[in-house]
Write an enzyme that holds these catalytic residues in place. Structure first.
Site, PDB file in Angstrom:
ATOM      1  N   CYS A   1       0.829  -1.203   0.000  1.00 22.81           N
ATOM      2  CA  CYS A   1       0.000   0.000   0.000  1.00 22.81           C
ATOM      3  C   CYS A   1       0.863   1.252   0.000  1.00 22.81           C
ATOM      4  O   CYS A   1       1.985   1.256   0.493  1.00 22.81           O
ATOM      5  CB  CYS A   1      -0.874   0.016   1.240  1.00 22.81           C
ATOM      6  SG  CYS A   1      -1.935  -1.415   1.390  1.00 22.81           S
TER       7      CYS A   1
ATOM      8  N   ARG B   1       5.314  -0.293  -6.539  1.00 29.76           N
ATOM      9  CA  ARG B   1       5.231  -1.165  -5.368  1.00 29.76           C
ATOM     10  C   ARG B   1       4.104  -2.188  -5.496  1.00 29.76           C
ATOM     11  O   ARG B   1       4.030  -3.129  -4.707  1.00 29.76           O
ATOM     12  CB  ARG B   1       4.997  -0.326  -4.114  1.00 29.76           C
ATOM     13  CG  ARG B   1       6.130   0.643  -3.824  1.00 29.76           C
ATOM     14  CD  ARG B   1       5.631   1.860  -3.102  1.00 29.76           C
ATOM     15  NE  ARG B   1       5.156   1.553  -1.769  1.00 29.76           N
ATOM     16  CZ  ARG B   1       5.885   1.737  -0.674  1.00 29.76           C
ATOM     17  NH1 ARG B   1       7.083   2.223  -0.752  1.00 29.76           N
ATOM     18  NH2 ARG B   1       5.391   1.446   0.499  1.00 29.76           N
TER      19      ARG B   1
ATOM     20  N   TRP C   1      -3.162  -2.581  -1.512  1.00 29.50           N
ATOM     21  CA  TRP C   1      -2.818  -3.977  -1.828  1.00 29.50           C
ATOM     22  C   TRP C   1      -3.595  -4.799  -0.819  1.00 29.50           C
ATOM     23  O   TRP C   1      -3.310  -4.744   0.370  1.00 29.50           O
ATOM     24  CB  TRP C   1      -1.298  -4.153  -1.657  1.00 29.50           C
ATOM     25  CG  TRP C   1      -0.761  -5.482  -2.004  1.00 29.50           C
ATOM     26  CD1 TRP C   1      -0.662  -6.565  -1.183  1.00 29.50           C
ATOM     27  CD2 TRP C   1      -0.194  -5.879  -3.250  1.00 29.50           C
ATOM     28  NE1 TRP C   1      -0.077  -7.600  -1.858  1.00 29.50           N
ATOM     29  CE2 TRP C   1       0.222  -7.222  -3.106  1.00 29.50           C
ATOM     30  CE3 TRP C   1       0.007  -5.236  -4.466  1.00 29.50           C
ATOM     31  CZ2 TRP C   1       0.823  -7.926  -4.156  1.00 29.50           C
ATOM     32  CZ3 TRP C   1       0.605  -5.946  -5.487  1.00 29.50           C
ATOM     33  CH2 TRP C   1       1.006  -7.268  -5.341  1.00 29.50           C
TER      34      TRP C   1
ATOM     35  N   ASN D   1      -1.732   2.444   5.977  1.00 27.38           N
ATOM     36  CA  ASN D   1      -0.900   1.289   5.613  1.00 27.38           C
ATOM     37  C   ASN D   1      -0.661   0.468   6.868  1.00 27.38           C
ATOM     38  O   ASN D   1      -0.484   1.042   7.948  1.00 27.38           O
ATOM     39  CB  ASN D   1       0.475   1.730   5.089  1.00 27.38           C
ATOM     40  CG  ASN D   1       0.395   2.273   3.679  1.00 27.38           C
ATOM     41  OD1 ASN D   1      -0.669   2.304   3.077  1.00 27.38           O
ATOM     42  ND2 ASN D   1       1.532   2.706   3.170  1.00 27.38           N
ATOM     43  N   GLY D   2      -0.591  -0.849   6.728  1.00 36.25           N
ATOM     44  CA  GLY D   2      -0.317  -1.698   7.888  1.00 36.25           C
ATOM     45  C   GLY D   2      -1.494  -2.607   8.162  1.00 36.25           C
ATOM     46  O   GLY D   2      -2.436  -2.686   7.369  1.00 36.25           O
TER      47      GLY D   2
ATOM     48  N   GLU E   1      17.910 -24.135  -3.721  1.00 35.58           N
ATOM     49  CA  GLU E   1      17.610 -22.725  -3.929  1.00 35.58           C
ATOM     50  C   GLU E   1      18.894 -21.919  -4.085  1.00 35.58           C
ATOM     51  O   GLU E   1      18.977 -21.002  -4.912  1.00 35.58           O
ATOM     52  CB  GLU E   1      16.746 -22.201  -2.767  1.00 35.58           C
ATOM     53  CG  GLU E   1      16.337 -20.747  -2.848  1.00 35.58           C
ATOM     54  CD  GLU E   1      15.596 -20.355  -4.127  1.00 35.58           C
ATOM     55  OE1 GLU E   1      15.222 -21.231  -4.927  1.00 35.58           O
ATOM     56  OE2 GLU E   1      15.424 -19.138  -4.336  1.00 35.58           O
TER      57      GLU E   1
ATOM     58  N   LYS F   1      19.702 -19.684  -7.409  1.00 36.44           N
ATOM     59  CA  LYS F   1      19.976 -18.235  -7.322  1.00 36.44           C
ATOM     60  C   LYS F   1      21.293 -17.920  -8.007  1.00 36.44           C
ATOM     61  O   LYS F   1      21.383 -16.966  -8.769  1.00 36.44           O
ATOM     62  CB  LYS F   1      20.058 -17.773  -5.858  1.00 36.44           C
ATOM     63  CG  LYS F   1      18.771 -17.574  -5.135  1.00 36.44           C
ATOM     64  CD  LYS F   1      17.985 -16.357  -5.512  1.00 36.44           C
ATOM     65  CE  LYS F   1      16.984 -16.667  -6.574  1.00 36.44           C
ATOM     66  NZ  LYS F   1      15.780 -17.354  -6.191  1.00 36.44           N
TER      67      LYS F   1
ATOM     68  N   GLU G   1      21.059 -18.369 -11.951  1.00 35.49           N
ATOM     69  CA  GLU G   1      20.172 -17.477 -12.718  1.00 35.49           C
ATOM     70  C   GLU G   1      20.660 -16.040 -12.760  1.00 35.49           C
ATOM     71  O   GLU G   1      20.411 -15.336 -13.731  1.00 35.49           O
ATOM     72  CB  GLU G   1      18.721 -17.550 -12.225  1.00 35.49           C
ATOM     73  CG  GLU G   1      18.429 -16.811 -10.949  1.00 35.49           C
ATOM     74  CD  GLU G   1      16.945 -16.754 -10.614  1.00 35.49           C
ATOM     75  OE1 GLU G   1      16.114 -16.517 -11.507  1.00 35.49           O
ATOM     76  OE2 GLU G   1      16.605 -16.961  -9.436  1.00 35.49           O
TER      77      GLU G   1
ATOM     78  N   HIS H   1      28.760 -40.726  -4.999  1.00 33.38           N
ATOM     79  CA  HIS H   1      28.212 -41.564  -6.077  1.00 33.38           C
ATOM     80  C   HIS H   1      28.370 -40.899  -7.443  1.00 33.38           C
ATOM     81  O   HIS H   1      27.666 -41.245  -8.392  1.00 33.38           O
ATOM     82  CB  HIS H   1      26.747 -41.899  -5.789  1.00 33.38           C
ATOM     83  CG  HIS H   1      26.577 -42.621  -4.500  1.00 33.38           C
ATOM     84  ND1 HIS H   1      27.023 -43.920  -4.302  1.00 33.38           N
ATOM     85  CD2 HIS H   1      26.059 -42.234  -3.303  1.00 33.38           C
ATOM     86  CE1 HIS H   1      26.772 -44.294  -3.059  1.00 33.38           C
ATOM     87  NE2 HIS H   1      26.186 -43.273  -2.426  1.00 33.38           N
TER      88      HIS H   1
ATOM     89  N   LYS I   1       9.882 -12.319 -15.207  1.00 34.19           N
ATOM     90  CA  LYS I   1       9.399 -12.477 -13.830  1.00 34.19           C
ATOM     91  C   LYS I   1       8.374 -13.606 -13.727  1.00 34.19           C
ATOM     92  O   LYS I   1       8.343 -14.333 -12.756  1.00 34.19           O
ATOM     93  CB  LYS I   1       8.803 -11.159 -13.338  1.00 34.19           C
ATOM     94  CG  LYS I   1       8.417 -11.150 -11.882  1.00 34.19           C
ATOM     95  CD  LYS I   1       9.620 -11.290 -10.962  1.00 34.19           C
ATOM     96  CE  LYS I   1       9.209 -11.529  -9.528  1.00 34.19           C
ATOM     97  NZ  LYS I   1      10.305 -12.111  -8.748  1.00 34.19           N
TER      98      LYS I   1
END
Ligand code: AGP
Length: 619
Positions: free
Chosen positions: A2, A27, A76, A102-103, A492, A496, A499, A515, A614
């Site tokens: 927000c 945002r 949001w 906001n919040g 992960e 990262k 990419e 192995h 994205k």
């Protein structure tokens, strides 16, 4: 996330508010609105739209509104779906007070009940609206107290009833030209420009008007007028907060002063943990997932779980498998959505398919959801985007509260996904009677503690990560290893690194090294290992000894205080001691930072890596 903007001065407020809201668009938001004071204190006009700020702009363009004081907001959705009624600004019953916020107000349900009992009428499903009514009561008189007839005093009084986070701006038709502002755990910036006074949730919204701003602190309040700004503490005593000079350009301002969005988003992760957990556990120890969409009876019948997802979201699923199986004792498989949709998996009406997607629109994940539903499964979505296809097509949903993620490499949304999946695992375990209320409460508290633990890593480990990155930057390849949770996190870490730095990287369960992959290791080859204190710690260390014997450069993510690991590791990055179940939330953070450092050293664009978008919405 927000956004708030407010202006009082000598210029037309609507243009300034729209300009500020446009600056906040990056945002992410689902609806927008402004409240403008009418001339002569006659009242307040509120304009709200679902969708883009440009829609609101077109509506206002046709309007001859000369107001010089107003507040605006991009929303949001958190409480209540995106809709005109839920969009901000929200107003008091008589419409003479309007607010933007906001919040999250944690005790909004109780407050709303009390306010309704005292005759207030609510027009939205939001938590925010309670603020408008609380301020109205404090201003006019109500709840057994005389009215303050002072907007800022009424805002201060309202804040004493609210538990939660707020950045708040309010206007009142009875005090033309005044904006009252409050802050707790949600950013507020205030500044005086040539033509008036400004408030915003982000410096980017006011940077054209002024570069000297007050960053309001928790418990501080402000009263803006066209002539100037005064500040008070929570008791109404005058204070003089420090002024900060902003020398960022617009590009830096959008990134909150960070050099790139990826770093900004990594630093947002403590907030993501907190926001994803707000309001999820009642005092009685009941987990509350507002858009669950499945009854406890249906959940109790679940006898098989598939987590389906792609990329980073798939890795969040690997962590969920460990938690669901160990806490809820339900068999859980994790599958790439692109594989799941073309197989013939065993699905019955008691199968739960958990679809994880940051964007909520990844083509393979959506196709897999549709397929699973046709076959009779219950589908639960975990997504970052309110109203996205994954949310709409699932029976229930948890929103990750990461807010818009701009860097292509997922970081904060991964943390939001893991926290959300942890909640789901706890819920399944609770419903199945495998964890009692006391255990759930303890685990929930420890889960919340990871916010501070991430902050500690961000505050203390940058230098160690930089040194480790120097050891990787010229390599041709790197290996990420771990066992148990460490193996899941390694996936992960490797994704990262490859990419964003274009450095080949693989993840392997450490026990599998002998192995085959150990053949890759020659002197200087980087092996990055998750060796946190866990039941498999000794096993990982012995796997690393095999790598050390072949001259590997060993980088470890280890538990703070582990002196023994220094004997084998060339570089040690520390994380605070944490229960093994929550290691993924903390131990992934150094791996994100490491990948970014290596990418920067190799001259790569960390926000927009080559060949990647994205979200992948077509096959
Ligand atoms: C990872 O950093 C990527 N952004 C990518 O792997 C991503 O997680 C994947 O494409 C899935 O996207 P989704 O979560 O939006 O469905």
């Amino acid at each position: 996330m927000c956004g708030i903007v407010g202006y009082t001065g000598s210029e037309q407020a609507k243009d300034i508010l729209i300009g500020g809201l446009k600056r906040l668009e990056y945002r992410g938001y689902d609806s927008a609105g402004v409240a403008l004071e009418q001339a002569g204190g006659d009242g307040i006009d509120v304009f709200r739209r679902v969708g883009k700020v440009s829609g609101l702009e077109s509506e206002l363009a046709h309007l001859d509104h000369t107001s010089t004081c107003g507040i605006g907001h991009t929303r949001w959705a958190t409480h209540g779906r995106p809709s005109v009624a839920n969009a901000h600004p929200h107003s008091s019953c008589d419409g003479r007070i309007s607010i933007v916020h906001n919040g999250i107000i944690e005790n909004f349900a109780e407050l709303r009940e009390e306010l309704e009992a005292r005759g207030h009428h609510f027009a939205s499903d939001t938590d925010t609206e309670v603020f408008a009514h609380l301020i109205e009561e404090a201003y006019e008189s109500g709840n057994g107290k005389p009215g303050t007839h002072d907007l800022l005093a009424a805002v201060r009084e309202a804040c004493t009833h609210v538990i939660g986070a707020y950045g708040l701006a309010a206007i009142c038709a009875d005090e033309p030209g005044v904006i009252a502002v409050a802050r707790k755990d949600s950013p507020i910036i205030i500044g005086k420009g040539e033509t008036g006074s400004y408030v915003a949730s982000d410096v980017i919204a006011v940077i054209d008007a002024t570069r000297d701003v007050v960053v309001l602190e928790d418990g501080q309040f402000a009263r803006l007028t066209p002539e100037g700004i005064s500040y008070t503490d929570a008791d109404g005593n005058a204070i003089e907060p420090a002024v900060t000079h902003i020398d960022w350009d617009i590009d830096m301002a959008e990134k909150g002063g960070y050099p790139d969005f990826m770093l900004k988003e990594i630093f947002e992760q403590p907030r993501v943990v907190r926001d994803t957990l707000v309001g999820r556990l009642s005092g009685a120890g009941e987990l509350d997932i507002d858009e669950l969409g499945l009854t406890y009876e249906e959940l109790d019948l679940i006898d098989r779980v598939y987590v389906i997802a792609c990329g980073t979201s798939f890795h969040a699923g690997l962590i969920a498998k460990n938690l669901i199986e160990s806490w809820a004792r339900i068999p859980c498989e994790v599958e790439a959505a692109s594989e799941f949709r073309y197989r013939n998996p065993i699905i019955t009406p008691t199968t739960l398919v958990v679809a994880v997607s940051q964007s909520g629109e990844t083509a393979d994940t959506l196709a897999a959801i549709r397929d699973a539903r046709i076959k009779g499964a219950k589908v639960f979505g975990i997504t970052n985007v309110v109203g996205s296809p994954v949310a709409r097509e699932s029976d229930g949903v948890i929103y990750t509260k990461a807010n818009k993620e701009i860097a292509v490499a997922s970081t904060k949304s991964f943390i939001g996904q893991v926290v959300s999946l942890t909640l789901l695992a706890l819920l399944l375990a609770q419903v199945k009677g495998k964890l009692n209320t006391r255990q759930v409460k303890l685990l929930f508290r420890e889960l919340g503690d990871t916010a501070e633990q991430i902050q500690w890593i961000l505050d203390t480990q940058q230098e160690a990560i930089h040194e480790a990155a120097l050891a990787c930057k010229d390599a041709h390849s790197a290996l990420f290893v771990g066992r148990g949770m460490g193996a899941a996190i390694s996936n992960e870490g490797a994704l990262k690194l490859k990419e964003i730095s274009y450095l080949h990287a693989e993840a392997y369960a450490a026990g599998e090294m002998k192995h085959g992959p150990i053949a890759l290791i020659d002197p200087g080859f980087p092996v990055i290992a998750v060796t946190t204190k866990s039941p498999v710690y000794d096993k990982v260390v012995s796997n690393l000894k095999e790598c050390e014997a072949r001259g590997a450069k060993i980088i470890v993510v280890a538990t703070e205080g582990d002196e023994d690991i220094k004997q084998i590791a060339d570089h040690v990055i520390c994380i605070p001691e944490v229960r093994d179940a929550f290691t993924p939330i903390t131990a992934t953070v150094p791996l994100q930072l490491l990948a970014r450092e290596v990418a920067l050293m190799r001259g790569c664009d960390v926000d927009q890596p080559r060949n990647l978008a994205k979200s992948v919405t077509v096959e």
